[in-house]
Structures are given as C-alpha cells and as structure tokens.
Scaffold this motif. Structure first.
Motif, PDB file in Angstrom:
ATOM      1  N   GLN A   1       0.834  -1.183   0.000  1.00  0.00           N
ATOM      2  CA  GLN A   1       0.000   0.000   0.000  1.00  0.00           C
ATOM      3  C   GLN A   1       0.877   1.243   0.000  1.00  0.00           C
ATOM      4  O   GLN A   1       1.810   1.360   0.798  1.00  0.00           O
ATOM      5  N   VAL A   2       0.601   2.189  -0.899  1.00  0.00           N
ATOM      6  CA  VAL A   2       1.378   3.412  -1.039  1.00  0.00           C
ATOM      7  C   VAL A   2       0.480   4.610  -0.746  1.00  0.00           C
ATOM      8  O   VAL A   2      -0.642   4.692  -1.246  1.00  0.00           O
ATOM      9  N   THR A   3       0.974   5.546   0.052  1.00  0.00           N
ATOM     10  CA  THR A   3       0.200   6.721   0.435  1.00  0.00           C
ATOM     11  C   THR A   3       0.950   7.987   0.053  1.00  0.00           C
ATOM     12  O   THR A   3       2.149   8.117   0.317  1.00  0.00           O
ATOM     13  N   LEU A   4       0.243   8.917  -0.578  1.00  0.00           N
ATOM     14  CA  LEU A   4       0.759  10.263  -0.826  1.00  0.00           C
ATOM     15  C   LEU A   4       0.281  11.153   0.320  1.00  0.00           C
ATOM     16  O   LEU A   4      -0.906  11.158   0.656  1.00  0.00           O
ATOM     17  N   TYR A   5       1.173  11.906   0.929  1.00  0.00           N
ATOM     18  CA  TYR A   5       0.814  12.742   2.066  1.00  0.00           C
ATOM     19  C   TYR A   5       1.635  14.030   2.029  1.00  0.00           C
ATOM     20  O   TYR A   5       2.591  14.165   1.251  1.00  0.00           O
ATOM     21  N   GLY A   6       1.293  14.978   2.884  1.00  0.00           N
ATOM     22  CA  GLY A   6       2.092  16.186   2.960  1.00  0.00           C
ATOM     23  C   GLY A   6       1.425  17.289   3.739  1.00  0.00           C
ATOM     24  O   GLY A   6       0.441  17.085   4.458  1.00  0.00           O
ATOM     25  N   ALA A   7       1.968  18.487   3.607  1.00  0.00           N
ATOM     26  CA  ALA A   7       1.456  19.669   4.292  1.00  0.00           C
ATOM     27  C   ALA A   7       1.840  20.909   3.507  1.00  0.00           C
ATOM     28  O   ALA A   7       2.905  20.959   2.883  1.00  0.00           O
ATOM     29  N   VAL A   8       0.961  21.903   3.537  1.00  0.00           N
ATOM     30  CA  VAL A   8       1.260  23.227   2.993  1.00  0.00           C
ATOM     31  C   VAL A   8       0.991  24.223   4.108  1.00  0.00           C
ATOM     32  O   VAL A   8      -0.117  24.280   4.644  1.00  0.00           O
ATOM     33  N   ASP A   9       2.014  24.989   4.472  1.00  0.00           N
ATOM     34  CA  ASP A   9       1.933  25.906   5.596  1.00  0.00           C
ATOM     35  C   ASP A   9       2.528  27.251   5.186  1.00  0.00           C
ATOM     36  O   ASP A   9       3.675  27.333   4.757  1.00  0.00           O
ATOM     37  N   LEU A  10       1.730  28.306   5.303  1.00  0.00           N
ATOM     38  CA  LEU A  10       2.205  29.648   4.975  1.00  0.00           C
ATOM     39  C   LEU A  10       1.716  30.642   6.019  1.00  0.00           C
ATOM     40  O   LEU A  10       0.590  30.534   6.508  1.00  0.00           O
ATOM     41  N   GLY A  11       2.588  31.611   6.353  1.00  0.00           N
ATOM     42  CA  GLY A  11       2.222  32.632   7.320  1.00  0.00           C
ATOM     43  C   GLY A  11       2.786  33.986   6.932  1.00  0.00           C
ATOM     44  O   GLY A  11       3.850  34.081   6.308  1.00  0.00           O
ATOM     45  N   MET A  12       2.060  35.042   7.283  1.00  0.00           N
ATOM     46  CA  MET A  12       2.551  36.408   7.131  1.00  0.00           C
ATOM     47  C   MET A  12       3.342  36.764   8.389  1.00  0.00           C
ATOM     48  O   MET A  12       2.840  36.629   9.504  1.00  0.00           O
ATOM     49  N   GLU A  13       4.583  37.201   8.183  1.00  0.00           N
ATOM     50  CA  GLU A  13       5.501  37.395   9.298  1.00  0.00           C
ATOM     51  C   GLU A  13       6.092  38.807   9.272  1.00  0.00           C
ATOM     52  O   GLU A  13       6.503  39.299   8.219  1.00  0.00           O
ATOM     53  N   ARG A  14       6.108  39.452  10.416  1.00  0.00           N
ATOM     54  CA  ARG A  14       6.839  40.712  10.575  1.00  0.00           C
ATOM     55  C   ARG A  14       8.009  40.410  11.512  1.00  0.00           C
ATOM     56  O   ARG A  14       7.812  40.099  12.696  1.00  0.00           O
ATOM     57  N   ALA A  15       9.205  40.463  10.966  1.00  0.00           N
ATOM     58  CA  ALA A  15      10.382  40.033  11.712  1.00  0.00           C
ATOM     59  C   ALA A  15      11.359  41.186  11.886  1.00  0.00           C
ATOM     60  O   ALA A  15      11.474  42.067  11.028  1.00  0.00           O
ATOM     61  N   SER A  16      12.076  41.145  13.003  1.00  0.00           N
ATOM     62  CA  SER A  16      13.095  42.147  13.294  1.00  0.00           C
ATOM     63  C   SER A  16      14.436  41.461  13.497  1.00  0.00           C
ATOM     64  O   SER A  16      14.521  40.424  14.162  1.00  0.00           O
ATOM     65  N   ASN A  17      15.499  42.044  12.921  1.00  0.00           N
ATOM     66  CA  ASN A  17      16.840  41.495  13.106  1.00  0.00           C
ATOM     67  C   ASN A  17      17.564  42.174  14.259  1.00  0.00           C
ATOM     68  O   ASN A  17      18.771  42.027  14.423  1.00  0.00           O
ATOM     69  N   GLY A  18      16.804  42.941  15.070  1.00  0.00           N
ATOM     70  CA  GLY A  18      17.383  43.663  16.184  1.00  0.00           C
ATOM     71  C   GLY A  18      17.682  45.106  15.850  1.00  0.00           C
ATOM     72  O   GLY A  18      18.073  45.893  16.725  1.00  0.00           O
ATOM     73  N   GLN A  19      17.465  45.483  14.581  1.00  0.00           N
ATOM     74  CA  GLN A  19      17.741  46.851  14.163  1.00  0.00           C
ATOM     75  C   GLN A  19      16.676  47.373  13.204  1.00  0.00           C
ATOM     76  O   GLN A  19      16.213  48.496  13.315  1.00  0.00           O
ATOM     77  N   SER A  20      16.259  46.536  12.257  1.00  0.00           N
ATOM     78  CA  SER A  20      15.240  46.934  11.288  1.00  0.00           C
ATOM     79  C   SER A  20      14.194  45.831  11.182  1.00  0.00           C
ATOM     80  O   SER A  20      14.403  44.703  11.635  1.00  0.00           O
ATOM     81  N   HIS A  21      13.043  46.172  10.568  1.00  0.00           N
ATOM     82  CA  HIS A  21      11.934  45.231  10.426  1.00  0.00           C
ATOM     83  C   HIS A  21      11.721  44.867   8.956  1.00  0.00           C
ATOM     84  O   HIS A  21      12.032  45.644   8.056  1.00  0.00           O
ATOM     85  N   VAL A  22      11.199  43.665   8.743  1.00  0.00           N
ATOM     86  CA  VAL A  22      10.876  43.229   7.391  1.00  0.00           C
ATOM     87  C   VAL A  22       9.563  42.456   7.434  1.00  0.00           C
ATOM     88  O   VAL A  22       9.301  41.702   8.382  1.00  0.00           O
ATOM     89  N   GLY A  23       8.722  42.665   6.434  1.00  0.00           N
ATOM     90  CA  GLY A  23       7.511  41.880   6.285  1.00  0.00           C
ATOM     91  C   GLY A  23       7.731  40.830   5.219  1.00  0.00           C
ATOM     92  O   GLY A  23       8.283  41.124   4.150  1.00  0.00           O
ATOM     93  N   ARG A  24       7.344  39.605   5.488  1.00  0.00           N
ATOM     94  CA  ARG A  24       7.585  38.539   4.516  1.00  0.00           C
ATOM     95  C   ARG A  24       6.564  37.426   4.670  1.00  0.00           C
ATOM     96  O   ARG A  24       5.962  37.256   5.728  1.00  0.00           O
ATOM     97  N   LEU A  25       6.362  36.691   3.579  1.00  0.00           N
ATOM     98  CA  LEU A  25       5.539  35.492   3.589  1.00  0.00           C
ATOM     99  C   LEU A  25       6.474  34.312   3.803  1.00  0.00           C
ATOM    100  O   LEU A  25       7.414  34.112   3.030  1.00  0.00           O
TER     101      LEU A  25
END
Length: 363
Positions: free
Chosen positions: A40-64
């Motif tokens: 028996q063979v099964t195809l499986y998986g996941a798709v995960d996406l989020g909107m993120e506002r991240a800081s490197n300690g000095q500036s901010h970036v918005g990214r998917l």
C-alpha cells in the motif's frame, strides 16, 4: 492504492495523484498472479504559509514564510506484508518552500526522509536518511515539534567556534537504524552513520532510550559525529557529541514539556554549550490551544548567553487545517548571535523577534 512499485520520475503532484491508482492497481494484479503480497502506497504532505513581521534587532521586514506551524512538504510511504509477521516499508519525503515553490534543500530532492527497511516482532531495521536519535527526543519534548519557529530549533545549536553556531542537523545521511519493540512502555533506537571515507571522517553513531506510559514521556538521546566528509576527509577526525534529555507530562487539558541539551566537542576553539527549554500547551476548549515556551542557551567560558520567549495560539478548523498566531523574541547577551527563522541578524548582541499569523493544511 496498491502496487509493488510506484514511480520513477515526478512531473507534477496533480499528475501523480491521478496516475497512481491506475499504475498501482495494475501492479497489484501482477502481484496477485504471481502469488505475492500487496503493498500500500500513500501520498501525504502539508502546505503551511504565514505572514511574518520580523526584526533582526535593528530593522523590520515583512515577509511570507513557509513552515511556521509545520514543515511544508510532500512524501510517499508504503509497506508490504511479507507474511509471518515480517513487513517491508519505505518512505520518501521532500520539504518545499511553499511561498516560492522551490525545494527547501537545494542539494537534495528528497531532503527529509529516504529509507527502506524490514520490521517484525523483533523490531525494525531501516537504511537511508533519517532523524538522528537525539532529534527524536527533542522533537517529542517540544509542543512545536522543533519546527521553524520553535525555540528549541533556533537556540539548541551546535557550537562551531567561540562565538559562532550552526544548525544541528535533524537528519543523518547514509545511516542504518535499529528500533526495538516496546516492552512495558520502554523502547529505543540505535543508529550508525557511514562516513564513506578512508578513515573515520564523517562517521556518526547515536542511540536513544524512551519511555511512554499514561501521561508520562521520558527520553534520553546521545549523538556523536566526526568531522570531515568522504569528499573532503581530514587527517585526524575529531568528534562532536550531543546529549538530550526530554520529558512531557499530560495533566488534563494541559501538557508540560521540558528539554535539556549539552553539546561538547574535541575541535580546537569550540567550547561546550548548554541549552534548556520549558514549554506548555493548553487545549483551552473546543478548537482553541495556547502554547508558551521559555528557553535559555549558555556557552561555556564565554559571555555568550541567550534567553528566548515564545507565545502561540492555534485554532483548529478541522483535524487537518489550523489557523495559528505566533510571537517570539530572543535576548542576546555578550557575543551571542542567536536569530529566529533564519533572519540575518544585525550583529552579535542584537535581539531578534517576530510576529506571525498563518494557516497550515495537512493532506
């Protein structure tokens, strides 16, 4: 879906999904004519996406960003009953960057699981690319399963120098693993990794011992890896080793988690490091869940120290689809340069953070 063999090349996931039943059934008919068992063979998986506002300690970036709740991936797994309690199985799994449609690991198409093996009442033997025994303990004692946002994944790092770190690999190539049967809630794994060099370059070994009974889980894992590779062997390979302790305790709707990690190395100029994390997951009611993590990292003989905090919320739309929100921050002290989610840090001592909302779907 039935079949002894599945496919050789991949065109698109949609093409595979429609083509598999016909090929698998044809192979199943051939097997029956030959008197062999079905697989028996099964195809499986996941798709995960989020909107993120991240800081490197000095500036901010918005990214998917891909994989903030669970790794975006697809895979194939299957097994065949060989009779007499013996079973053959395989697994092929590839991680993807769902925000771009690219491979997560540019050098390996199946950059996650690739293994084949046999199992029976005596346990299981598998060969290929698999999780290290220490990673299994760390994963089980982390409510975020050491995914991209987990403080355990971002902070429990292998030391490469007095002030530098690198991700500790979760997967080991060229490995042979034995998994014991469970006896009274106790089982374990042992793994050896072939360096495939003329000496011990790239060689590895590890094991874990785990216990799960009722609301309690306890685990210990050990991993030793020698530096160098078959392509670039070193004259005198030296090893680095990692110790992992993990525990969970379920108390009604609340599950508590604890993990401790100690990293040591024979490499010159590489100090030892210690990491600890406490976490909790509270299934509030219905589809709601709250998650909290507190982690700390220290590097022996240096002023490097980092403390991380993460808060999360999950809303289960179904068993396969989850909405989530995350906030995390790491305070770096001294020469510490721990970052979050792969964001380039402004510099040592900078304090990264991120806030994200997203959706994860399993199939």
């Amino acid at each position: 879906m039935y079949g002894k063999t599945f496919f050789i090349g991949v065109a698109t996931a949609g093409t595979l999904a429609s083509a598999v039943p016909a090929f698998a059934q044809a192979d199943a008919d051939t097997q029956e004519a030959a008197g062999s068992g079905r697989s028996q063979v099964t195809l499986y998986g996941a798709v995960d996406l989020g909107m993120e506002r991240a800081s490197n300690g000095q500036s901010h970036v918005g990214r998917l960003s891909s994989g903030l709740q669970t790794v975006s991936r697809f895979g194939f797994r299957g097994s065949e009953d060989l009779g007499g309690g013996l079973r053959a199985s395989f697994r092929l799994e590839s991680a993807i960057n769902a925000d771009e449609g690219t491979q997560n690991n540019a050098s390996k198409f199946f950059g996650r699981w690739v293994h084949v093996g046999l199992s029976g009442p005596w346990g299981a033997i598998d060969m290929g690319r698999m999780w290290s025994p220490t990673f299994v303990v760390g994963l089980t004692s982390d409510p975020l399963a050491r995914n991209r946002t987990s403080l355990g994944w971002n902070m429990f790092l292998q030391q490469t120098g007095a002030t530098s770190t690198a991700f500790t690999p979760g997967f080991q190539d060229n490995s042979l693993r034995y998994t014991s049967p469970r006896v009274g809630g106790v089982w374990g794994e042992a793994m050896v990794t072939a360096g495939e060099a003329g000496n011990s370059s790239g060689r590895g070994l590890g094991f874990n011992l785990q216990y799960a009974q009722g609301p309690v889980y306890l685990g210990y894992g050990y991993q030793r890896n020698y530096n160098g590779t078959a392509a670039a062997p070193v004259a005198q390979p030296r090893f680095s080793e990692s110790h992992f302790l993990g525990a969970t305790y379920r108390l009604g709707d609340v599950t508590l988690y604890a993990t401790f990690n100690r990293n040591l190395s024979q490499l010159p100029g590489v100090p030892a490091s210690s990491n600890g994390m406490l976490s909790a997951r509270w299934n509030v009611q219905g589809p709601h869940a709250l998650i909290a993590q507190l982690a700390q990292r220290r590097v022996s003989g240096t002023d490097s120290r980092a403390t991380g905090l993460q808060l999360g919320y999950n809303y289960a739309l179904s068993k396969r689809t989850t909405l989530y929100a995350r906030y995390a921050r790491v305070n770096n002290e001294g020469a510490s340069a721990i970052t979050l989610n792969g964001l380039a840090l402004a510099g040592a001592g900078a304090d990264p953070s991120f806030t994200a909302i997203g959706v994860s779907h399993l199939f």
